[in-house]
Design a protein around this motif. Sequence first.
Motif, PDB file in Angstrom:
ATOM      1  N   THR A 169       9.975   4.921   3.269  1.00  0.00           N
ATOM      2  CA  THR A 169       9.555   3.509   2.973  1.00  0.00           C
ATOM      3  C   THR A 169      10.630   2.324   3.235  1.00  0.00           C
ATOM      4  O   THR A 169      10.473   1.403   3.817  1.00  0.00           O
ATOM      5  CB  THR A 169       8.776   3.184   1.634  1.00  0.00           C
ATOM      6  OG1 THR A 169       7.892   4.256   1.550  1.00  0.00           O
ATOM      7  CG2 THR A 169       8.484   1.785   1.421  1.00  0.00           C
ATOM      8  N   PRO A 170      11.758   2.633   2.945  1.00  0.00           N
ATOM      9  CA  PRO A 170      13.068   1.727   3.064  1.00  0.00           C
ATOM     10  C   PRO A 170      13.349   1.751   4.573  1.00  0.00           C
ATOM     11  O   PRO A 170      13.790   0.634   4.952  1.00  0.00           O
ATOM     12  CB  PRO A 170      14.108   2.523   2.202  1.00  0.00           C
ATOM     13  CG  PRO A 170      13.298   3.082   1.031  1.00  0.00           C
ATOM     14  CD  PRO A 170      12.209   3.717   1.754  1.00  0.00           C
ATOM     15  N   MET A 171      12.962   2.732   5.359  1.00  0.00           N
ATOM     16  CA  MET A 171      13.299   2.561   6.769  1.00  0.00           C
ATOM     17  C   MET A 171      12.057   1.641   7.452  1.00  0.00           C
ATOM     18  O   MET A 171      12.326   0.686   8.289  1.00  0.00           O
ATOM     19  CB  MET A 171      13.136   3.928   7.563  1.00  0.00           C
ATOM     20  CG  MET A 171      13.224   3.931   9.033  1.00  0.00           C
ATOM     21  SD  MET A 171      12.813   5.186   9.916  1.00  0.00           S
ATOM     22  CE  MET A 171      11.065   5.232   9.823  1.00  0.00           C
ATOM     23  N   LEU A 172      10.667   1.771   6.977  1.00  0.00           N
ATOM     24  CA  LEU A 172       9.549   1.078   7.658  1.00  0.00           C
ATOM     25  C   LEU A 172       9.635  -0.467   7.051  1.00  0.00           C
ATOM     26  O   LEU A 172       9.224  -0.963   8.158  1.00  0.00           O
ATOM     27  CB  LEU A 172       8.412   2.080   7.164  1.00  0.00           C
ATOM     28  CG  LEU A 172       8.159   3.182   7.572  1.00  0.00           C
ATOM     29  CD1 LEU A 172       6.806   3.920   7.105  1.00  0.00           C
ATOM     30  CD2 LEU A 172       8.011   3.386   9.287  1.00  0.00           C
ATOM     31  N   ASN A 173       9.949  -0.677   6.017  1.00  0.00           N
ATOM     32  CA  ASN A 173      10.025  -1.932   5.253  1.00  0.00           C
ATOM     33  C   ASN A 173      10.720  -3.121   6.301  1.00  0.00           C
ATOM     34  O   ASN A 173       9.965  -3.980   6.736  1.00  0.00           O
ATOM     35  CB  ASN A 173      10.697  -2.190   4.120  1.00  0.00           C
ATOM     36  CG  ASN A 173       9.758  -1.514   2.939  1.00  0.00           C
ATOM     37  OD1 ASN A 173       8.479  -1.202   3.168  1.00  0.00           O
ATOM     38  ND2 ASN A 173      10.223  -1.748   1.861  1.00  0.00           N
ATOM     39  N   PRO A 174      11.866  -2.751   6.850  1.00  0.00           N
ATOM     40  CA  PRO A 174      12.307  -3.848   7.977  1.00  0.00           C
ATOM     41  C   PRO A 174      11.616  -3.853   9.090  1.00  0.00           C
ATOM     42  O   PRO A 174      11.669  -5.136   9.989  1.00  0.00           O
ATOM     43  CB  PRO A 174      13.700  -3.338   8.048  1.00  0.00           C
ATOM     44  CG  PRO A 174      13.999  -2.383   6.918  1.00  0.00           C
ATOM     45  CD  PRO A 174      13.048  -1.683   6.609  1.00  0.00           C
ATOM     46  N   LEU A 216       2.023   5.268  -7.851  1.00  0.00           N
ATOM     47  CA  LEU A 216       0.884   5.545  -8.732  1.00  0.00           C
ATOM     48  C   LEU A 216       0.901   7.176  -8.977  1.00  0.00           C
ATOM     49  O   LEU A 216       0.366   7.671 -10.006  1.00  0.00           O
ATOM     50  CB  LEU A 216      -0.490   5.034  -8.331  1.00  0.00           C
ATOM     51  CG  LEU A 216      -0.624   3.337  -8.579  1.00  0.00           C
ATOM     52  CD1 LEU A 216      -1.693   2.918  -7.668  1.00  0.00           C
ATOM     53  CD2 LEU A 216      -0.594   2.992 -10.075  1.00  0.00           C
ATOM     54  N   PHE A 217       0.769   7.915  -7.618  1.00  0.00           N
ATOM     55  CA  PHE A 217       0.599   9.276  -7.687  1.00  0.00           C
ATOM     56  C   PHE A 217       1.777   9.883  -8.417  1.00  0.00           C
ATOM     57  O   PHE A 217       1.376  11.017  -9.093  1.00  0.00           O
ATOM     58  CB  PHE A 217       0.637   9.674  -6.194  1.00  0.00           C
ATOM     59  CG  PHE A 217       0.727  11.090  -6.131  1.00  0.00           C
ATOM     60  CD1 PHE A 217      -0.739  11.980  -6.122  1.00  0.00           C
ATOM     61  CD2 PHE A 217       1.773  11.932  -5.955  1.00  0.00           C
ATOM     62  CE1 PHE A 217      -0.813  13.205  -5.844  1.00  0.00           C
ATOM     63  CE2 PHE A 217       1.709  13.269  -5.679  1.00  0.00           C
ATOM     64  CZ  PHE A 217       0.336  13.804  -5.839  1.00  0.00           C
ATOM     65  N   MET A 218       2.591   9.407  -8.464  1.00  0.00           N
ATOM     66  CA  MET A 218       4.043  10.115  -8.831  1.00  0.00           C
ATOM     67  C   MET A 218       4.156  10.129 -10.448  1.00  0.00           C
ATOM     68  O   MET A 218       4.467  10.765 -11.282  1.00  0.00           O
ATOM     69  CB  MET A 218       5.330   9.418  -8.232  1.00  0.00           C
ATOM     70  CG  MET A 218       6.524  10.289  -8.515  1.00  0.00           C
ATOM     71  SD  MET A 218       6.553  11.938  -7.697  1.00  0.00           S
ATOM     72  CE  MET A 218       7.995  12.437  -8.336  1.00  0.00           C
ATOM     73  N   TYR A 219       3.968   8.619 -10.874  1.00  0.00           N
ATOM     74  CA  TYR A 219       4.485   8.387 -12.230  1.00  0.00           C
ATOM     75  C   TYR A 219       2.918   8.050 -13.405  1.00  0.00           C
ATOM     76  O   TYR A 219       3.356   8.257 -14.443  1.00  0.00           O
ATOM     77  CB  TYR A 219       5.062   7.093 -12.478  1.00  0.00           C
ATOM     78  CG  TYR A 219       6.383   7.633 -11.609  1.00  0.00           C
ATOM     79  CD1 TYR A 219       7.395   8.396 -12.275  1.00  0.00           C
ATOM     80  CD2 TYR A 219       6.975   6.909 -10.355  1.00  0.00           C
ATOM     81  CE1 TYR A 219       8.658   8.654 -11.702  1.00  0.00           C
ATOM     82  CE2 TYR A 219       8.186   7.237  -9.961  1.00  0.00           C
ATOM     83  CZ  TYR A 219       8.822   8.077 -10.428  1.00  0.00           C
ATOM     84  OH  TYR A 219      10.152   8.385 -10.076  1.00  0.00           O
ATOM     85  N   ILE A 220       1.749   8.047 -12.678  1.00  0.00           N
ATOM     86  CA  ILE A 220       0.784   7.923 -13.650  1.00  0.00           C
ATOM     87  C   ILE A 220       0.235   9.213 -14.041  1.00  0.00           C
ATOM     88  O   ILE A 220      -0.263   9.262 -15.289  1.00  0.00           O
ATOM     89  CB  ILE A 220      -0.441   6.804 -12.909  1.00  0.00           C
ATOM     90  CG1 ILE A 220       0.096   5.739 -12.551  1.00  0.00           C
ATOM     91  CG2 ILE A 220      -1.813   7.119 -13.816  1.00  0.00           C
ATOM     92  CD1 ILE A 220       0.209   4.780 -13.906  1.00  0.00           C
ATOM     93  N   GLN A 221       0.417  10.306 -13.282  1.00  0.00           N
ATOM     94  CA  GLN A 221       0.002  11.542 -13.760  1.00  0.00           C
ATOM     95  C   GLN A 221       1.140  12.311 -14.770  1.00  0.00           C
ATOM     96  O   GLN A 221       2.230  11.960 -14.797  1.00  0.00           O
ATOM     97  CB  GLN A 221       0.079  12.619 -12.467  1.00  0.00           C
ATOM     98  CG  GLN A 221      -0.899  12.356 -11.416  1.00  0.00           C
ATOM     99  CD  GLN A 221      -0.937  13.489 -10.356  1.00  0.00           C
ATOM    100  OE1 GLN A 221      -1.560  14.328 -10.593  1.00  0.00           O
ATOM    101  NE2 GLN A 221       0.036  13.291  -9.421  1.00  0.00           N
ATOM    102  N   GLY A 246       0.793  -1.133   0.029  1.00  0.00           N
ATOM    103  CA  GLY A 246      -0.033  -0.094   0.097  1.00  0.00           C
ATOM    104  C   GLY A 246       0.902   1.183  -0.108  1.00  0.00           C
ATOM    105  O   GLY A 246       0.672   2.134  -0.788  1.00  0.00           O
ATOM    106  N   MET A 247       1.934   1.320   0.850  1.00  0.00           N
ATOM    107  CA  MET A 247       2.779   2.437   0.805  1.00  0.00           C
ATOM    108  C   MET A 247       3.494   2.594  -0.199  1.00  0.00           C
ATOM    109  O   MET A 247       3.801   3.776  -0.999  1.00  0.00           O
ATOM    110  CB  MET A 247       3.900   2.289   2.045  1.00  0.00           C
ATOM    111  CG  MET A 247       3.230   2.377   3.623  1.00  0.00           C
ATOM    112  SD  MET A 247       4.419   2.464   4.677  1.00  0.00           S
ATOM    113  CE  MET A 247       5.378   0.939   4.241  1.00  0.00           C
ATOM    114  N   TYR A 248       4.064   1.551  -1.024  1.00  0.00           N
ATOM    115  CA  TYR A 248       4.973   1.441  -1.930  1.00  0.00           C
ATOM    116  C   TYR A 248       4.201   2.078  -3.351  1.00  0.00           C
ATOM    117  O   TYR A 248       4.489   2.949  -4.298  1.00  0.00           O
ATOM    118  CB  TYR A 248       5.548   0.368  -2.305  1.00  0.00           C
ATOM    119  CG  TYR A 248       6.536   0.340  -3.541  1.00  0.00           C
ATOM    120  CD1 TYR A 248       7.969   0.553  -3.496  1.00  0.00           C
ATOM    121  CD2 TYR A 248       5.918  -0.388  -4.650  1.00  0.00           C
ATOM    122  CE1 TYR A 248       8.594   0.857  -4.210  1.00  0.00           C
ATOM    123  CE2 TYR A 248       6.929  -0.248  -5.660  1.00  0.00           C
ATOM    124  CZ  TYR A 248       8.547   0.289  -5.665  1.00  0.00           C
ATOM    125  OH  TYR A 248       9.112   0.368  -6.703  1.00  0.00           O
TER     126      TYR A 248
END
Length: 312
Positions: free
Chosen positions: A282-287, A256-261, A249-251
């Motif tokens: 996100t890289p901090m939260l993933n682990p 989608l917000f960044m690259y679909i527009q 969900g985070m990723y």
Amino acid sequence: MAWENQTFNSDFLLLGIFNHSPTHTFLFFLVLAIFSVAFMGNSIMVLLIYLDTQLHTPMYFLLSQLSLMDLMLICTTVPKMAFNYLSGSKSISMAGCATQIFFYISLLGSECFLLAVMSYDRYTAICHPLRYTNLMRPKICGLMTAFSWILGSTDGIIDAVATFSFSYCGSREIAHFFCDFPSLLILSCNDTSIFEEVIFICCIVMLVFPVAIIITSYARVILAVIHMGSAEGRRKAFTTCSSHLMVVGMYYGAGLFMYIQPTSHHSPMQDKMVSVFYTILTPMLNPLIYSLRNKEVTRALMKILGKGKSGD
């Protein structure tokens, strides 16, 4: 081609995200702290899974690949941003900019496909437990992971080469803290509309196709979990799957917000804030969300620390 009119001595200027006010200085060091946690957390995950033979399973192998991608992602953007802020320099060479775009897009794309592979892994483990060792045997798991890296890298090469096929004859100030192709396209003096349409199609493939696999896999997982007779089995399955879905969900939400527009719909501040979220937070939260709270990972960590203490 524009390469003929541009040299690698032509520098761009990264305007960054922070100025030197007290508030922004505090935020800068907060980002450095988050970077440190992300770097340590993902490094620990990769090392633990490599060192502990009990973690040599498909699920943990895929987790180690996710951590490796996150580790490379934060190292692609944050060190250069920190160097520029502390040194007062804002420049980045064309070669450095192309390198950032390649690694950044490659790693984002690879994670897209890897998350789909991870959802398939959970689907086979929960819905087909008796066939799991055959369906996710090392060769197949390795091939799917390799394809994730290859597809992501292919996208990175295409985007980097295409971005620098345009001429940049006006301002060379990039309103970002790293080189991202939407921010560069704004500066081009060529018509980039066709390229933006191609990028839109690529984003559909890179984002929507893996999301469809993830949704299908977890729809089947949820149905299987509901019909489980064991309450403990349901709890364990939901715990594992909820962790994965939080990461997805985070990723994908940010991607989608960044690259679909279209690029014309982006504002520099929006791009910076969303980029900070999925390149640093996100890289901090993933682990923390996905791995370090796992009992088997915690056991492996305590085992390694115990060996270190006994060696002292």
